[in-house]
Design a protein around this motif. Sequence first.
Motif, PDB file in Angstrom:
ATOM      1  N   SER A  27       0.828  -1.212   0.000  1.00  0.00           N
ATOM      2  CA  SER A  27       0.000   0.000   0.000  1.00  0.00           C
ATOM      3  C   SER A  27       0.861   1.261   0.000  1.00  0.00           C
ATOM      4  O   SER A  27       0.522   2.261  -0.635  1.00  0.00           O
ATOM      5  CB  SER A  27      -0.927   0.000   1.213  1.00  0.00           C
ATOM      6  N   ILE A  80       2.348   1.664  -3.561  1.00  0.00           N
ATOM      7  CA  ILE A  80       1.338   2.152  -4.507  1.00  0.00           C
ATOM      8  C   ILE A  80       1.032   3.624  -4.257  1.00  0.00           C
ATOM      9  O   ILE A  80       0.881   4.423  -5.192  1.00  0.00           O
ATOM     10  CB  ILE A  80       0.058   1.300  -4.405  1.00  0.00           C
ATOM     11  N   SER A  81       0.950   3.993  -2.975  1.00  0.00           N
ATOM     12  CA  SER A  81       0.659   5.387  -2.634  1.00  0.00           C
ATOM     13  C   SER A  81       1.747   6.320  -3.156  1.00  0.00           C
ATOM     14  O   SER A  81       1.459   7.411  -3.675  1.00  0.00           O
ATOM     15  CB  SER A  81       0.506   5.531  -1.116  1.00  0.00           C
ATOM     16  N   GLN A 103       1.366   6.647  -6.920  1.00  0.00           N
ATOM     17  CA  GLN A 103       0.259   7.528  -7.257  1.00  0.00           C
ATOM     18  C   GLN A 103       0.663   8.989  -7.136  1.00  0.00           C
ATOM     19  O   GLN A 103       0.255   9.831  -7.941  1.00  0.00           O
ATOM     20  CB  GLN A 103      -0.943   7.245  -6.335  1.00  0.00           C
ATOM     21  N   ASN A 118      -4.097   1.535 -10.250  1.00  0.00           N
ATOM     22  CA  ASN A 118      -3.444   1.587  -8.927  1.00  0.00           C
ATOM     23  C   ASN A 118      -4.434   1.849  -7.802  1.00  0.00           C
ATOM     24  O   ASN A 118      -4.231   1.400  -6.669  1.00  0.00           O
ATOM     25  CB  ASN A 118      -2.354   2.664  -8.919  1.00  0.00           C
ATOM     26  N   GLU A 119      -5.519   2.595  -8.110  1.00  0.00           N
ATOM     27  CA  GLU A 119      -6.527   2.844  -7.089  1.00  0.00           C
ATOM     28  C   GLU A 119      -7.174   1.535  -6.635  1.00  0.00           C
ATOM     29  O   GLU A 119      -7.396   1.306  -5.445  1.00  0.00           O
ATOM     30  CB  GLU A 119      -7.608   3.801  -7.624  1.00  0.00           C
ATOM     31  N   TYR A 143      -4.607  -0.375  -4.657  1.00  0.00           N
ATOM     32  CA  TYR A 143      -4.410   0.221  -3.326  1.00  0.00           C
ATOM     33  C   TYR A 143      -5.491  -0.254  -2.346  1.00  0.00           C
ATOM     34  O   TYR A 143      -5.197  -0.612  -1.196  1.00  0.00           O
ATOM     35  CB  TYR A 143      -4.438   1.736  -3.451  1.00  0.00           C
ATOM     36  N   SER A 144      -6.748  -0.296  -2.809  1.00  0.00           N
ATOM     37  CA  SER A 144      -7.838  -0.773  -1.951  1.00  0.00           C
ATOM     38  C   SER A 144      -7.639  -2.232  -1.565  1.00  0.00           C
ATOM     39  O   SER A 144      -7.829  -2.625  -0.397  1.00  0.00           O
ATOM     40  CB  SER A 144      -9.181  -0.600  -2.668  1.00  0.00           C
TER      41      SER A 144
END
Length: 417
Positions: free
Chosen positions: A4, A7-8, A11, A45-46, A49-50
């Motif tokens: 996470s 990925i953050s 982003q 990616n969203e 991420y979830s």
Amino acid sequence: MLDSVKISRRQSEIRKELATLAGKEKPTEDEQRSMQDLDREYVTNEMRYSAALIAEDTERREAGEELETRSDKDWSEMMGRFEMRQVALLLDEGRKLDGATDEIVSELRSQGGYRGVPVPWEALEMRAGETTSDGTPNPMRTAPIIDRLFADSAATRMGGRMINVGVGEVEYPVTTSAVSAGWVGGEGQDAPGPFAYTTLDRPMKPDNTLGITMKITRKALKQSGAGLEQAVRRDMNGAISEALDKAVFQGSGAAGEPTGLLAGAAGWGITETSIGAAASYAAFRAAAVRFMTANAASGPGAVNLLLRPELFDGMDDDLIAGTAISEWDRLVAKLGKVNMSSNALPVPVGDPAESVAVMTTTVGGVPPFFVASWGAVDLIRDPYSDAASGGLRLTALTTVDLTVSRSVQTEILTGLQ
């Protein structure tokens, strides 16, 4: 690094690149394709991420449950590696602590102030399997040290609970309200009441300090080797236990002592019943009945009794007419636990000699009294008193106090002849 977090960060990089490209009035074809690729990657990616957050949350919960169940076991295992020998050598020779002993001492120092070396209470437990090392060639083998005799803990046998307080004071609120139920007198009438719900505080304060001074001779240090570890531990544990046990019941509340059950009975509201006759099963049975009528015990088997050995001598010799059954036989057959102690209760006095007895019961898992200790045992070295002989003098200090939970859970019988 967590997925996470990765990925953050990506982003954030995509947003910066898109902001740069969006600021151009006439982007080239390559820049337009780049914006489309970045946009698709951002949307993908969203979703990733979830999914990563859900997976990591499950892992955190599983790890948290493991830590909750593992912490007490790990602490006990670390305490099992604490060595009193290292503490003695630190105070005697200045040798540095290492391993689990160093970690535990550092942790205790961070939580409270100690003049000497803090020793956790768990380190005073007696451990099996530790004997004097016989690996060094020696024409004479030194056997394990024979311990002196200490009284067994009567406070524990009578249902008392030992608790440890970090800093400050602690109190136990006890319900003393008169809330009661009642029937409504008729249609449209109010229920009885209201009744106030009130509590009574039973505080414990760090005002009483118990001290033990121990002198370890040079011969003991050199002769016993690793066996000294266990001998010092047992001796210190026995001395503290014996003094605490006596203070729980006989503490005067003056000269540094905590207030014990006998001296503080009136202040705590504990019932004191004067017998003024020979100790008998009937006297203790009547006290057990008082516990039951006060809803403090469900039966005689839930009542604990503590008395002097002299009362056992008299009751066991008092046979019921025409039988071989004594008053003592009837007593032990009906009450829950009958305990004897020559340390916890005072010596009988008078003519005829009269003694006291204490009866307690545990209600709903709540013990009749609490014994609190503050922090760890503070072990201090006196470097001067025995310097000429090469000995080691240690002082162990611990702060303790006592309070009762509900006074109805304890009764004291006096005048038992």
